[in-house]
Design an enzyme around this catalytic site. Structure first.
Site, mmCIF file in Angstrom:
data_model
loop_
_atom_site.group_PDB
_atom_site.id
_atom_site.type_symbol
_atom_site.label_atom_id
_atom_site.label_comp_id
_atom_site.label_asym_id
_atom_site.label_seq_id
_atom_site.Cartn_x
_atom_site.Cartn_y
_atom_site.Cartn_z
ATOM 1 N N GLU A 167 3.025 -3.058 6.288
ATOM 2 C CA GLU A 167 2.286 -2.743 5.423
ATOM 3 C C GLU A 167 0.844 -2.425 4.977
ATOM 4 O O GLU A 167 0.599 -3.505 4.675
ATOM 5 C CB GLU A 167 2.568 -1.075 5.269
ATOM 6 N N GLU A 309 2.074 -6.048 3.263
ATOM 7 C CA GLU A 309 1.927 -7.244 4.229
ATOM 8 C C GLU A 309 3.408 -7.666 5.297
ATOM 9 O O GLU A 309 2.920 -8.006 6.330
ATOM 10 C CB GLU A 309 1.155 -8.050 4.139
#
Length: 344
Positions: A167, A309
């Site tokens: 994310e 991430e």
């Protein structure tokens, strides 16, 4: 979403997997967590000879209206700037995914920026960021349902059987902490951390903002309503993708604090999803350890990561490969003509 997730429990198959592992040329239990991973993956795939195919990681990006409350050390523009970095192959997740031959997909679930048409960017923008949940619900029920449906559609287009989640979204540790508090009952103070680098004063302010928001929305209880009230578009899209991936009997690689908050929502909706999840690591973000405890799960790695991430998901993938490969390729005592331990 009409989702059906089956538990992976299968006592006969589990016994077969355990016997196969115990007959390998090694002392009993000596491959530790790899043995547990081998059994888990075998149960997910319902076979004694599991295989990992075409692994993918999806990075979901979205902005959060709650940044208006001054809860982040970085400005909101960093969200779209980091999406550009992903698209240019310049982020840590790009390096780790490429290193491990994992396909990387980047999704605009609700970034407050117009990217135009980009070849590498999957546009599933519900809106230009959520509303400020310190004042009103982050999204409408309809928006939340749209985001979840978008996530399910993403998974339907994949052909592999391993999916990792990442994310990007300035303000999303605040959303994740609020979700955690509402769904676990852990005090807000134990859910809140530094995020992208807040000072101690900043953390106290973040805590106060969440506590006031929780009081404002005190009557919100159902997991879907909690998600709509406090979540982000990237988190809601992730929830839909997680549920769809488990329904398809994929192995789910769960990253850090924000991704686990999405999984927490999904697990409150469909508890059997936990059977499909490998929790890659324990984030250094304050609150993640308590979140994992609330889910009664144990992470594979402890590397003091707090980047997000999907980096933890990418880093743990070789552990899954090792688990599957030893199960399928390692000699047995009989095939290697190695003497087994004598009985006392």
């Amino acid at each position: 979403m009409n989702i059906k997730i089956s538990a992976t429990s299968h006592p006969a198959l589990e016994a077969q997997l355990a016997a196969a592992i115990n007959n390998k040329t090694k002392p009993l239990g000596s491959l530790g967590r790899l043995e547990h991973l081998a059994v888990q993956i075998g149960l997910v795939q319902q076979t004694t000879q599991p295989a990992l195919r075409e692994p993918s990681i999806i990075v979901f990006a979205g902005d959060h209206g709650v940044v208006a409350e001054g809860i982040s050390a970085f400005p909101q523009d960093v969200t779209w700037q980091m999406v550009e970095n992903f698209l240019a192959d310049g982020a840590a997740i790009n390096v780790f995914a490429r290193q491990n031959s994992i396909a990387l997909h980047v999704v605009d679930a609700g970034v407050n920026h117009d990217f135009g048409t980009r070849e590498k960017l999957l546009s599933m923008k519900v809106a230009n960021g959520t509303r400020n949940f310190a004042k009103e619900p982050a999204m409408t029920v309809a928006q939340c349902q749209t985001a979840m449906k978008n996530g399910a559609e993403l998974v339907a287009a994949l052909s592999g059987n391993v999916l990792g989640f990442g994310e990007m979204g300035i303000g999303n540790t605040t959303a994740a902490a609020a979700l955690m508090h509402k769904l676990t009952g852990v005090p807000v103070a134990d859910c809140v951390g530094a995020g992208t680098g807040l000072s101690a004063e900043g953390i106290r302010h973040k805590q106060a903002v969440i506590e006031a928001a929780v009081a404002l929305h005190a009557n919100v209880e159902a997991p879907a309503d909690v998600l709509a009230t406090f979540g982000g578009f990237e988190i809601a899209t992730m929830v839909g993708a997680m549920l769809a991936a488990a329904e398809r009997r994929m192995v789910l690689l769960i990253d850090g604090f924000i991704v686990t908050s999405a999984l927490l929502v999904a697990a409150r909706m469909h508890p059997a999803i936990l059977d499909y999840c490998v929790f890659s690591h324990q984030s250094d973000e304050s609150g993640h350890a308590r979140m994992l405890q609330a889910l009664q799960v144990k992470p594979v790695l402890q590397l003091d990561l707090r980047l997000g991430e999907g980096t933890g998901a990418a880093l743990v993938y070789p552990m899954l490969q090792a688990a599957v490969n030893f199960l399928n390729q390692m000699a047995t005592f009989a095939s290697a003509q190695v003497s087994e331990k004598s009985s006392d």
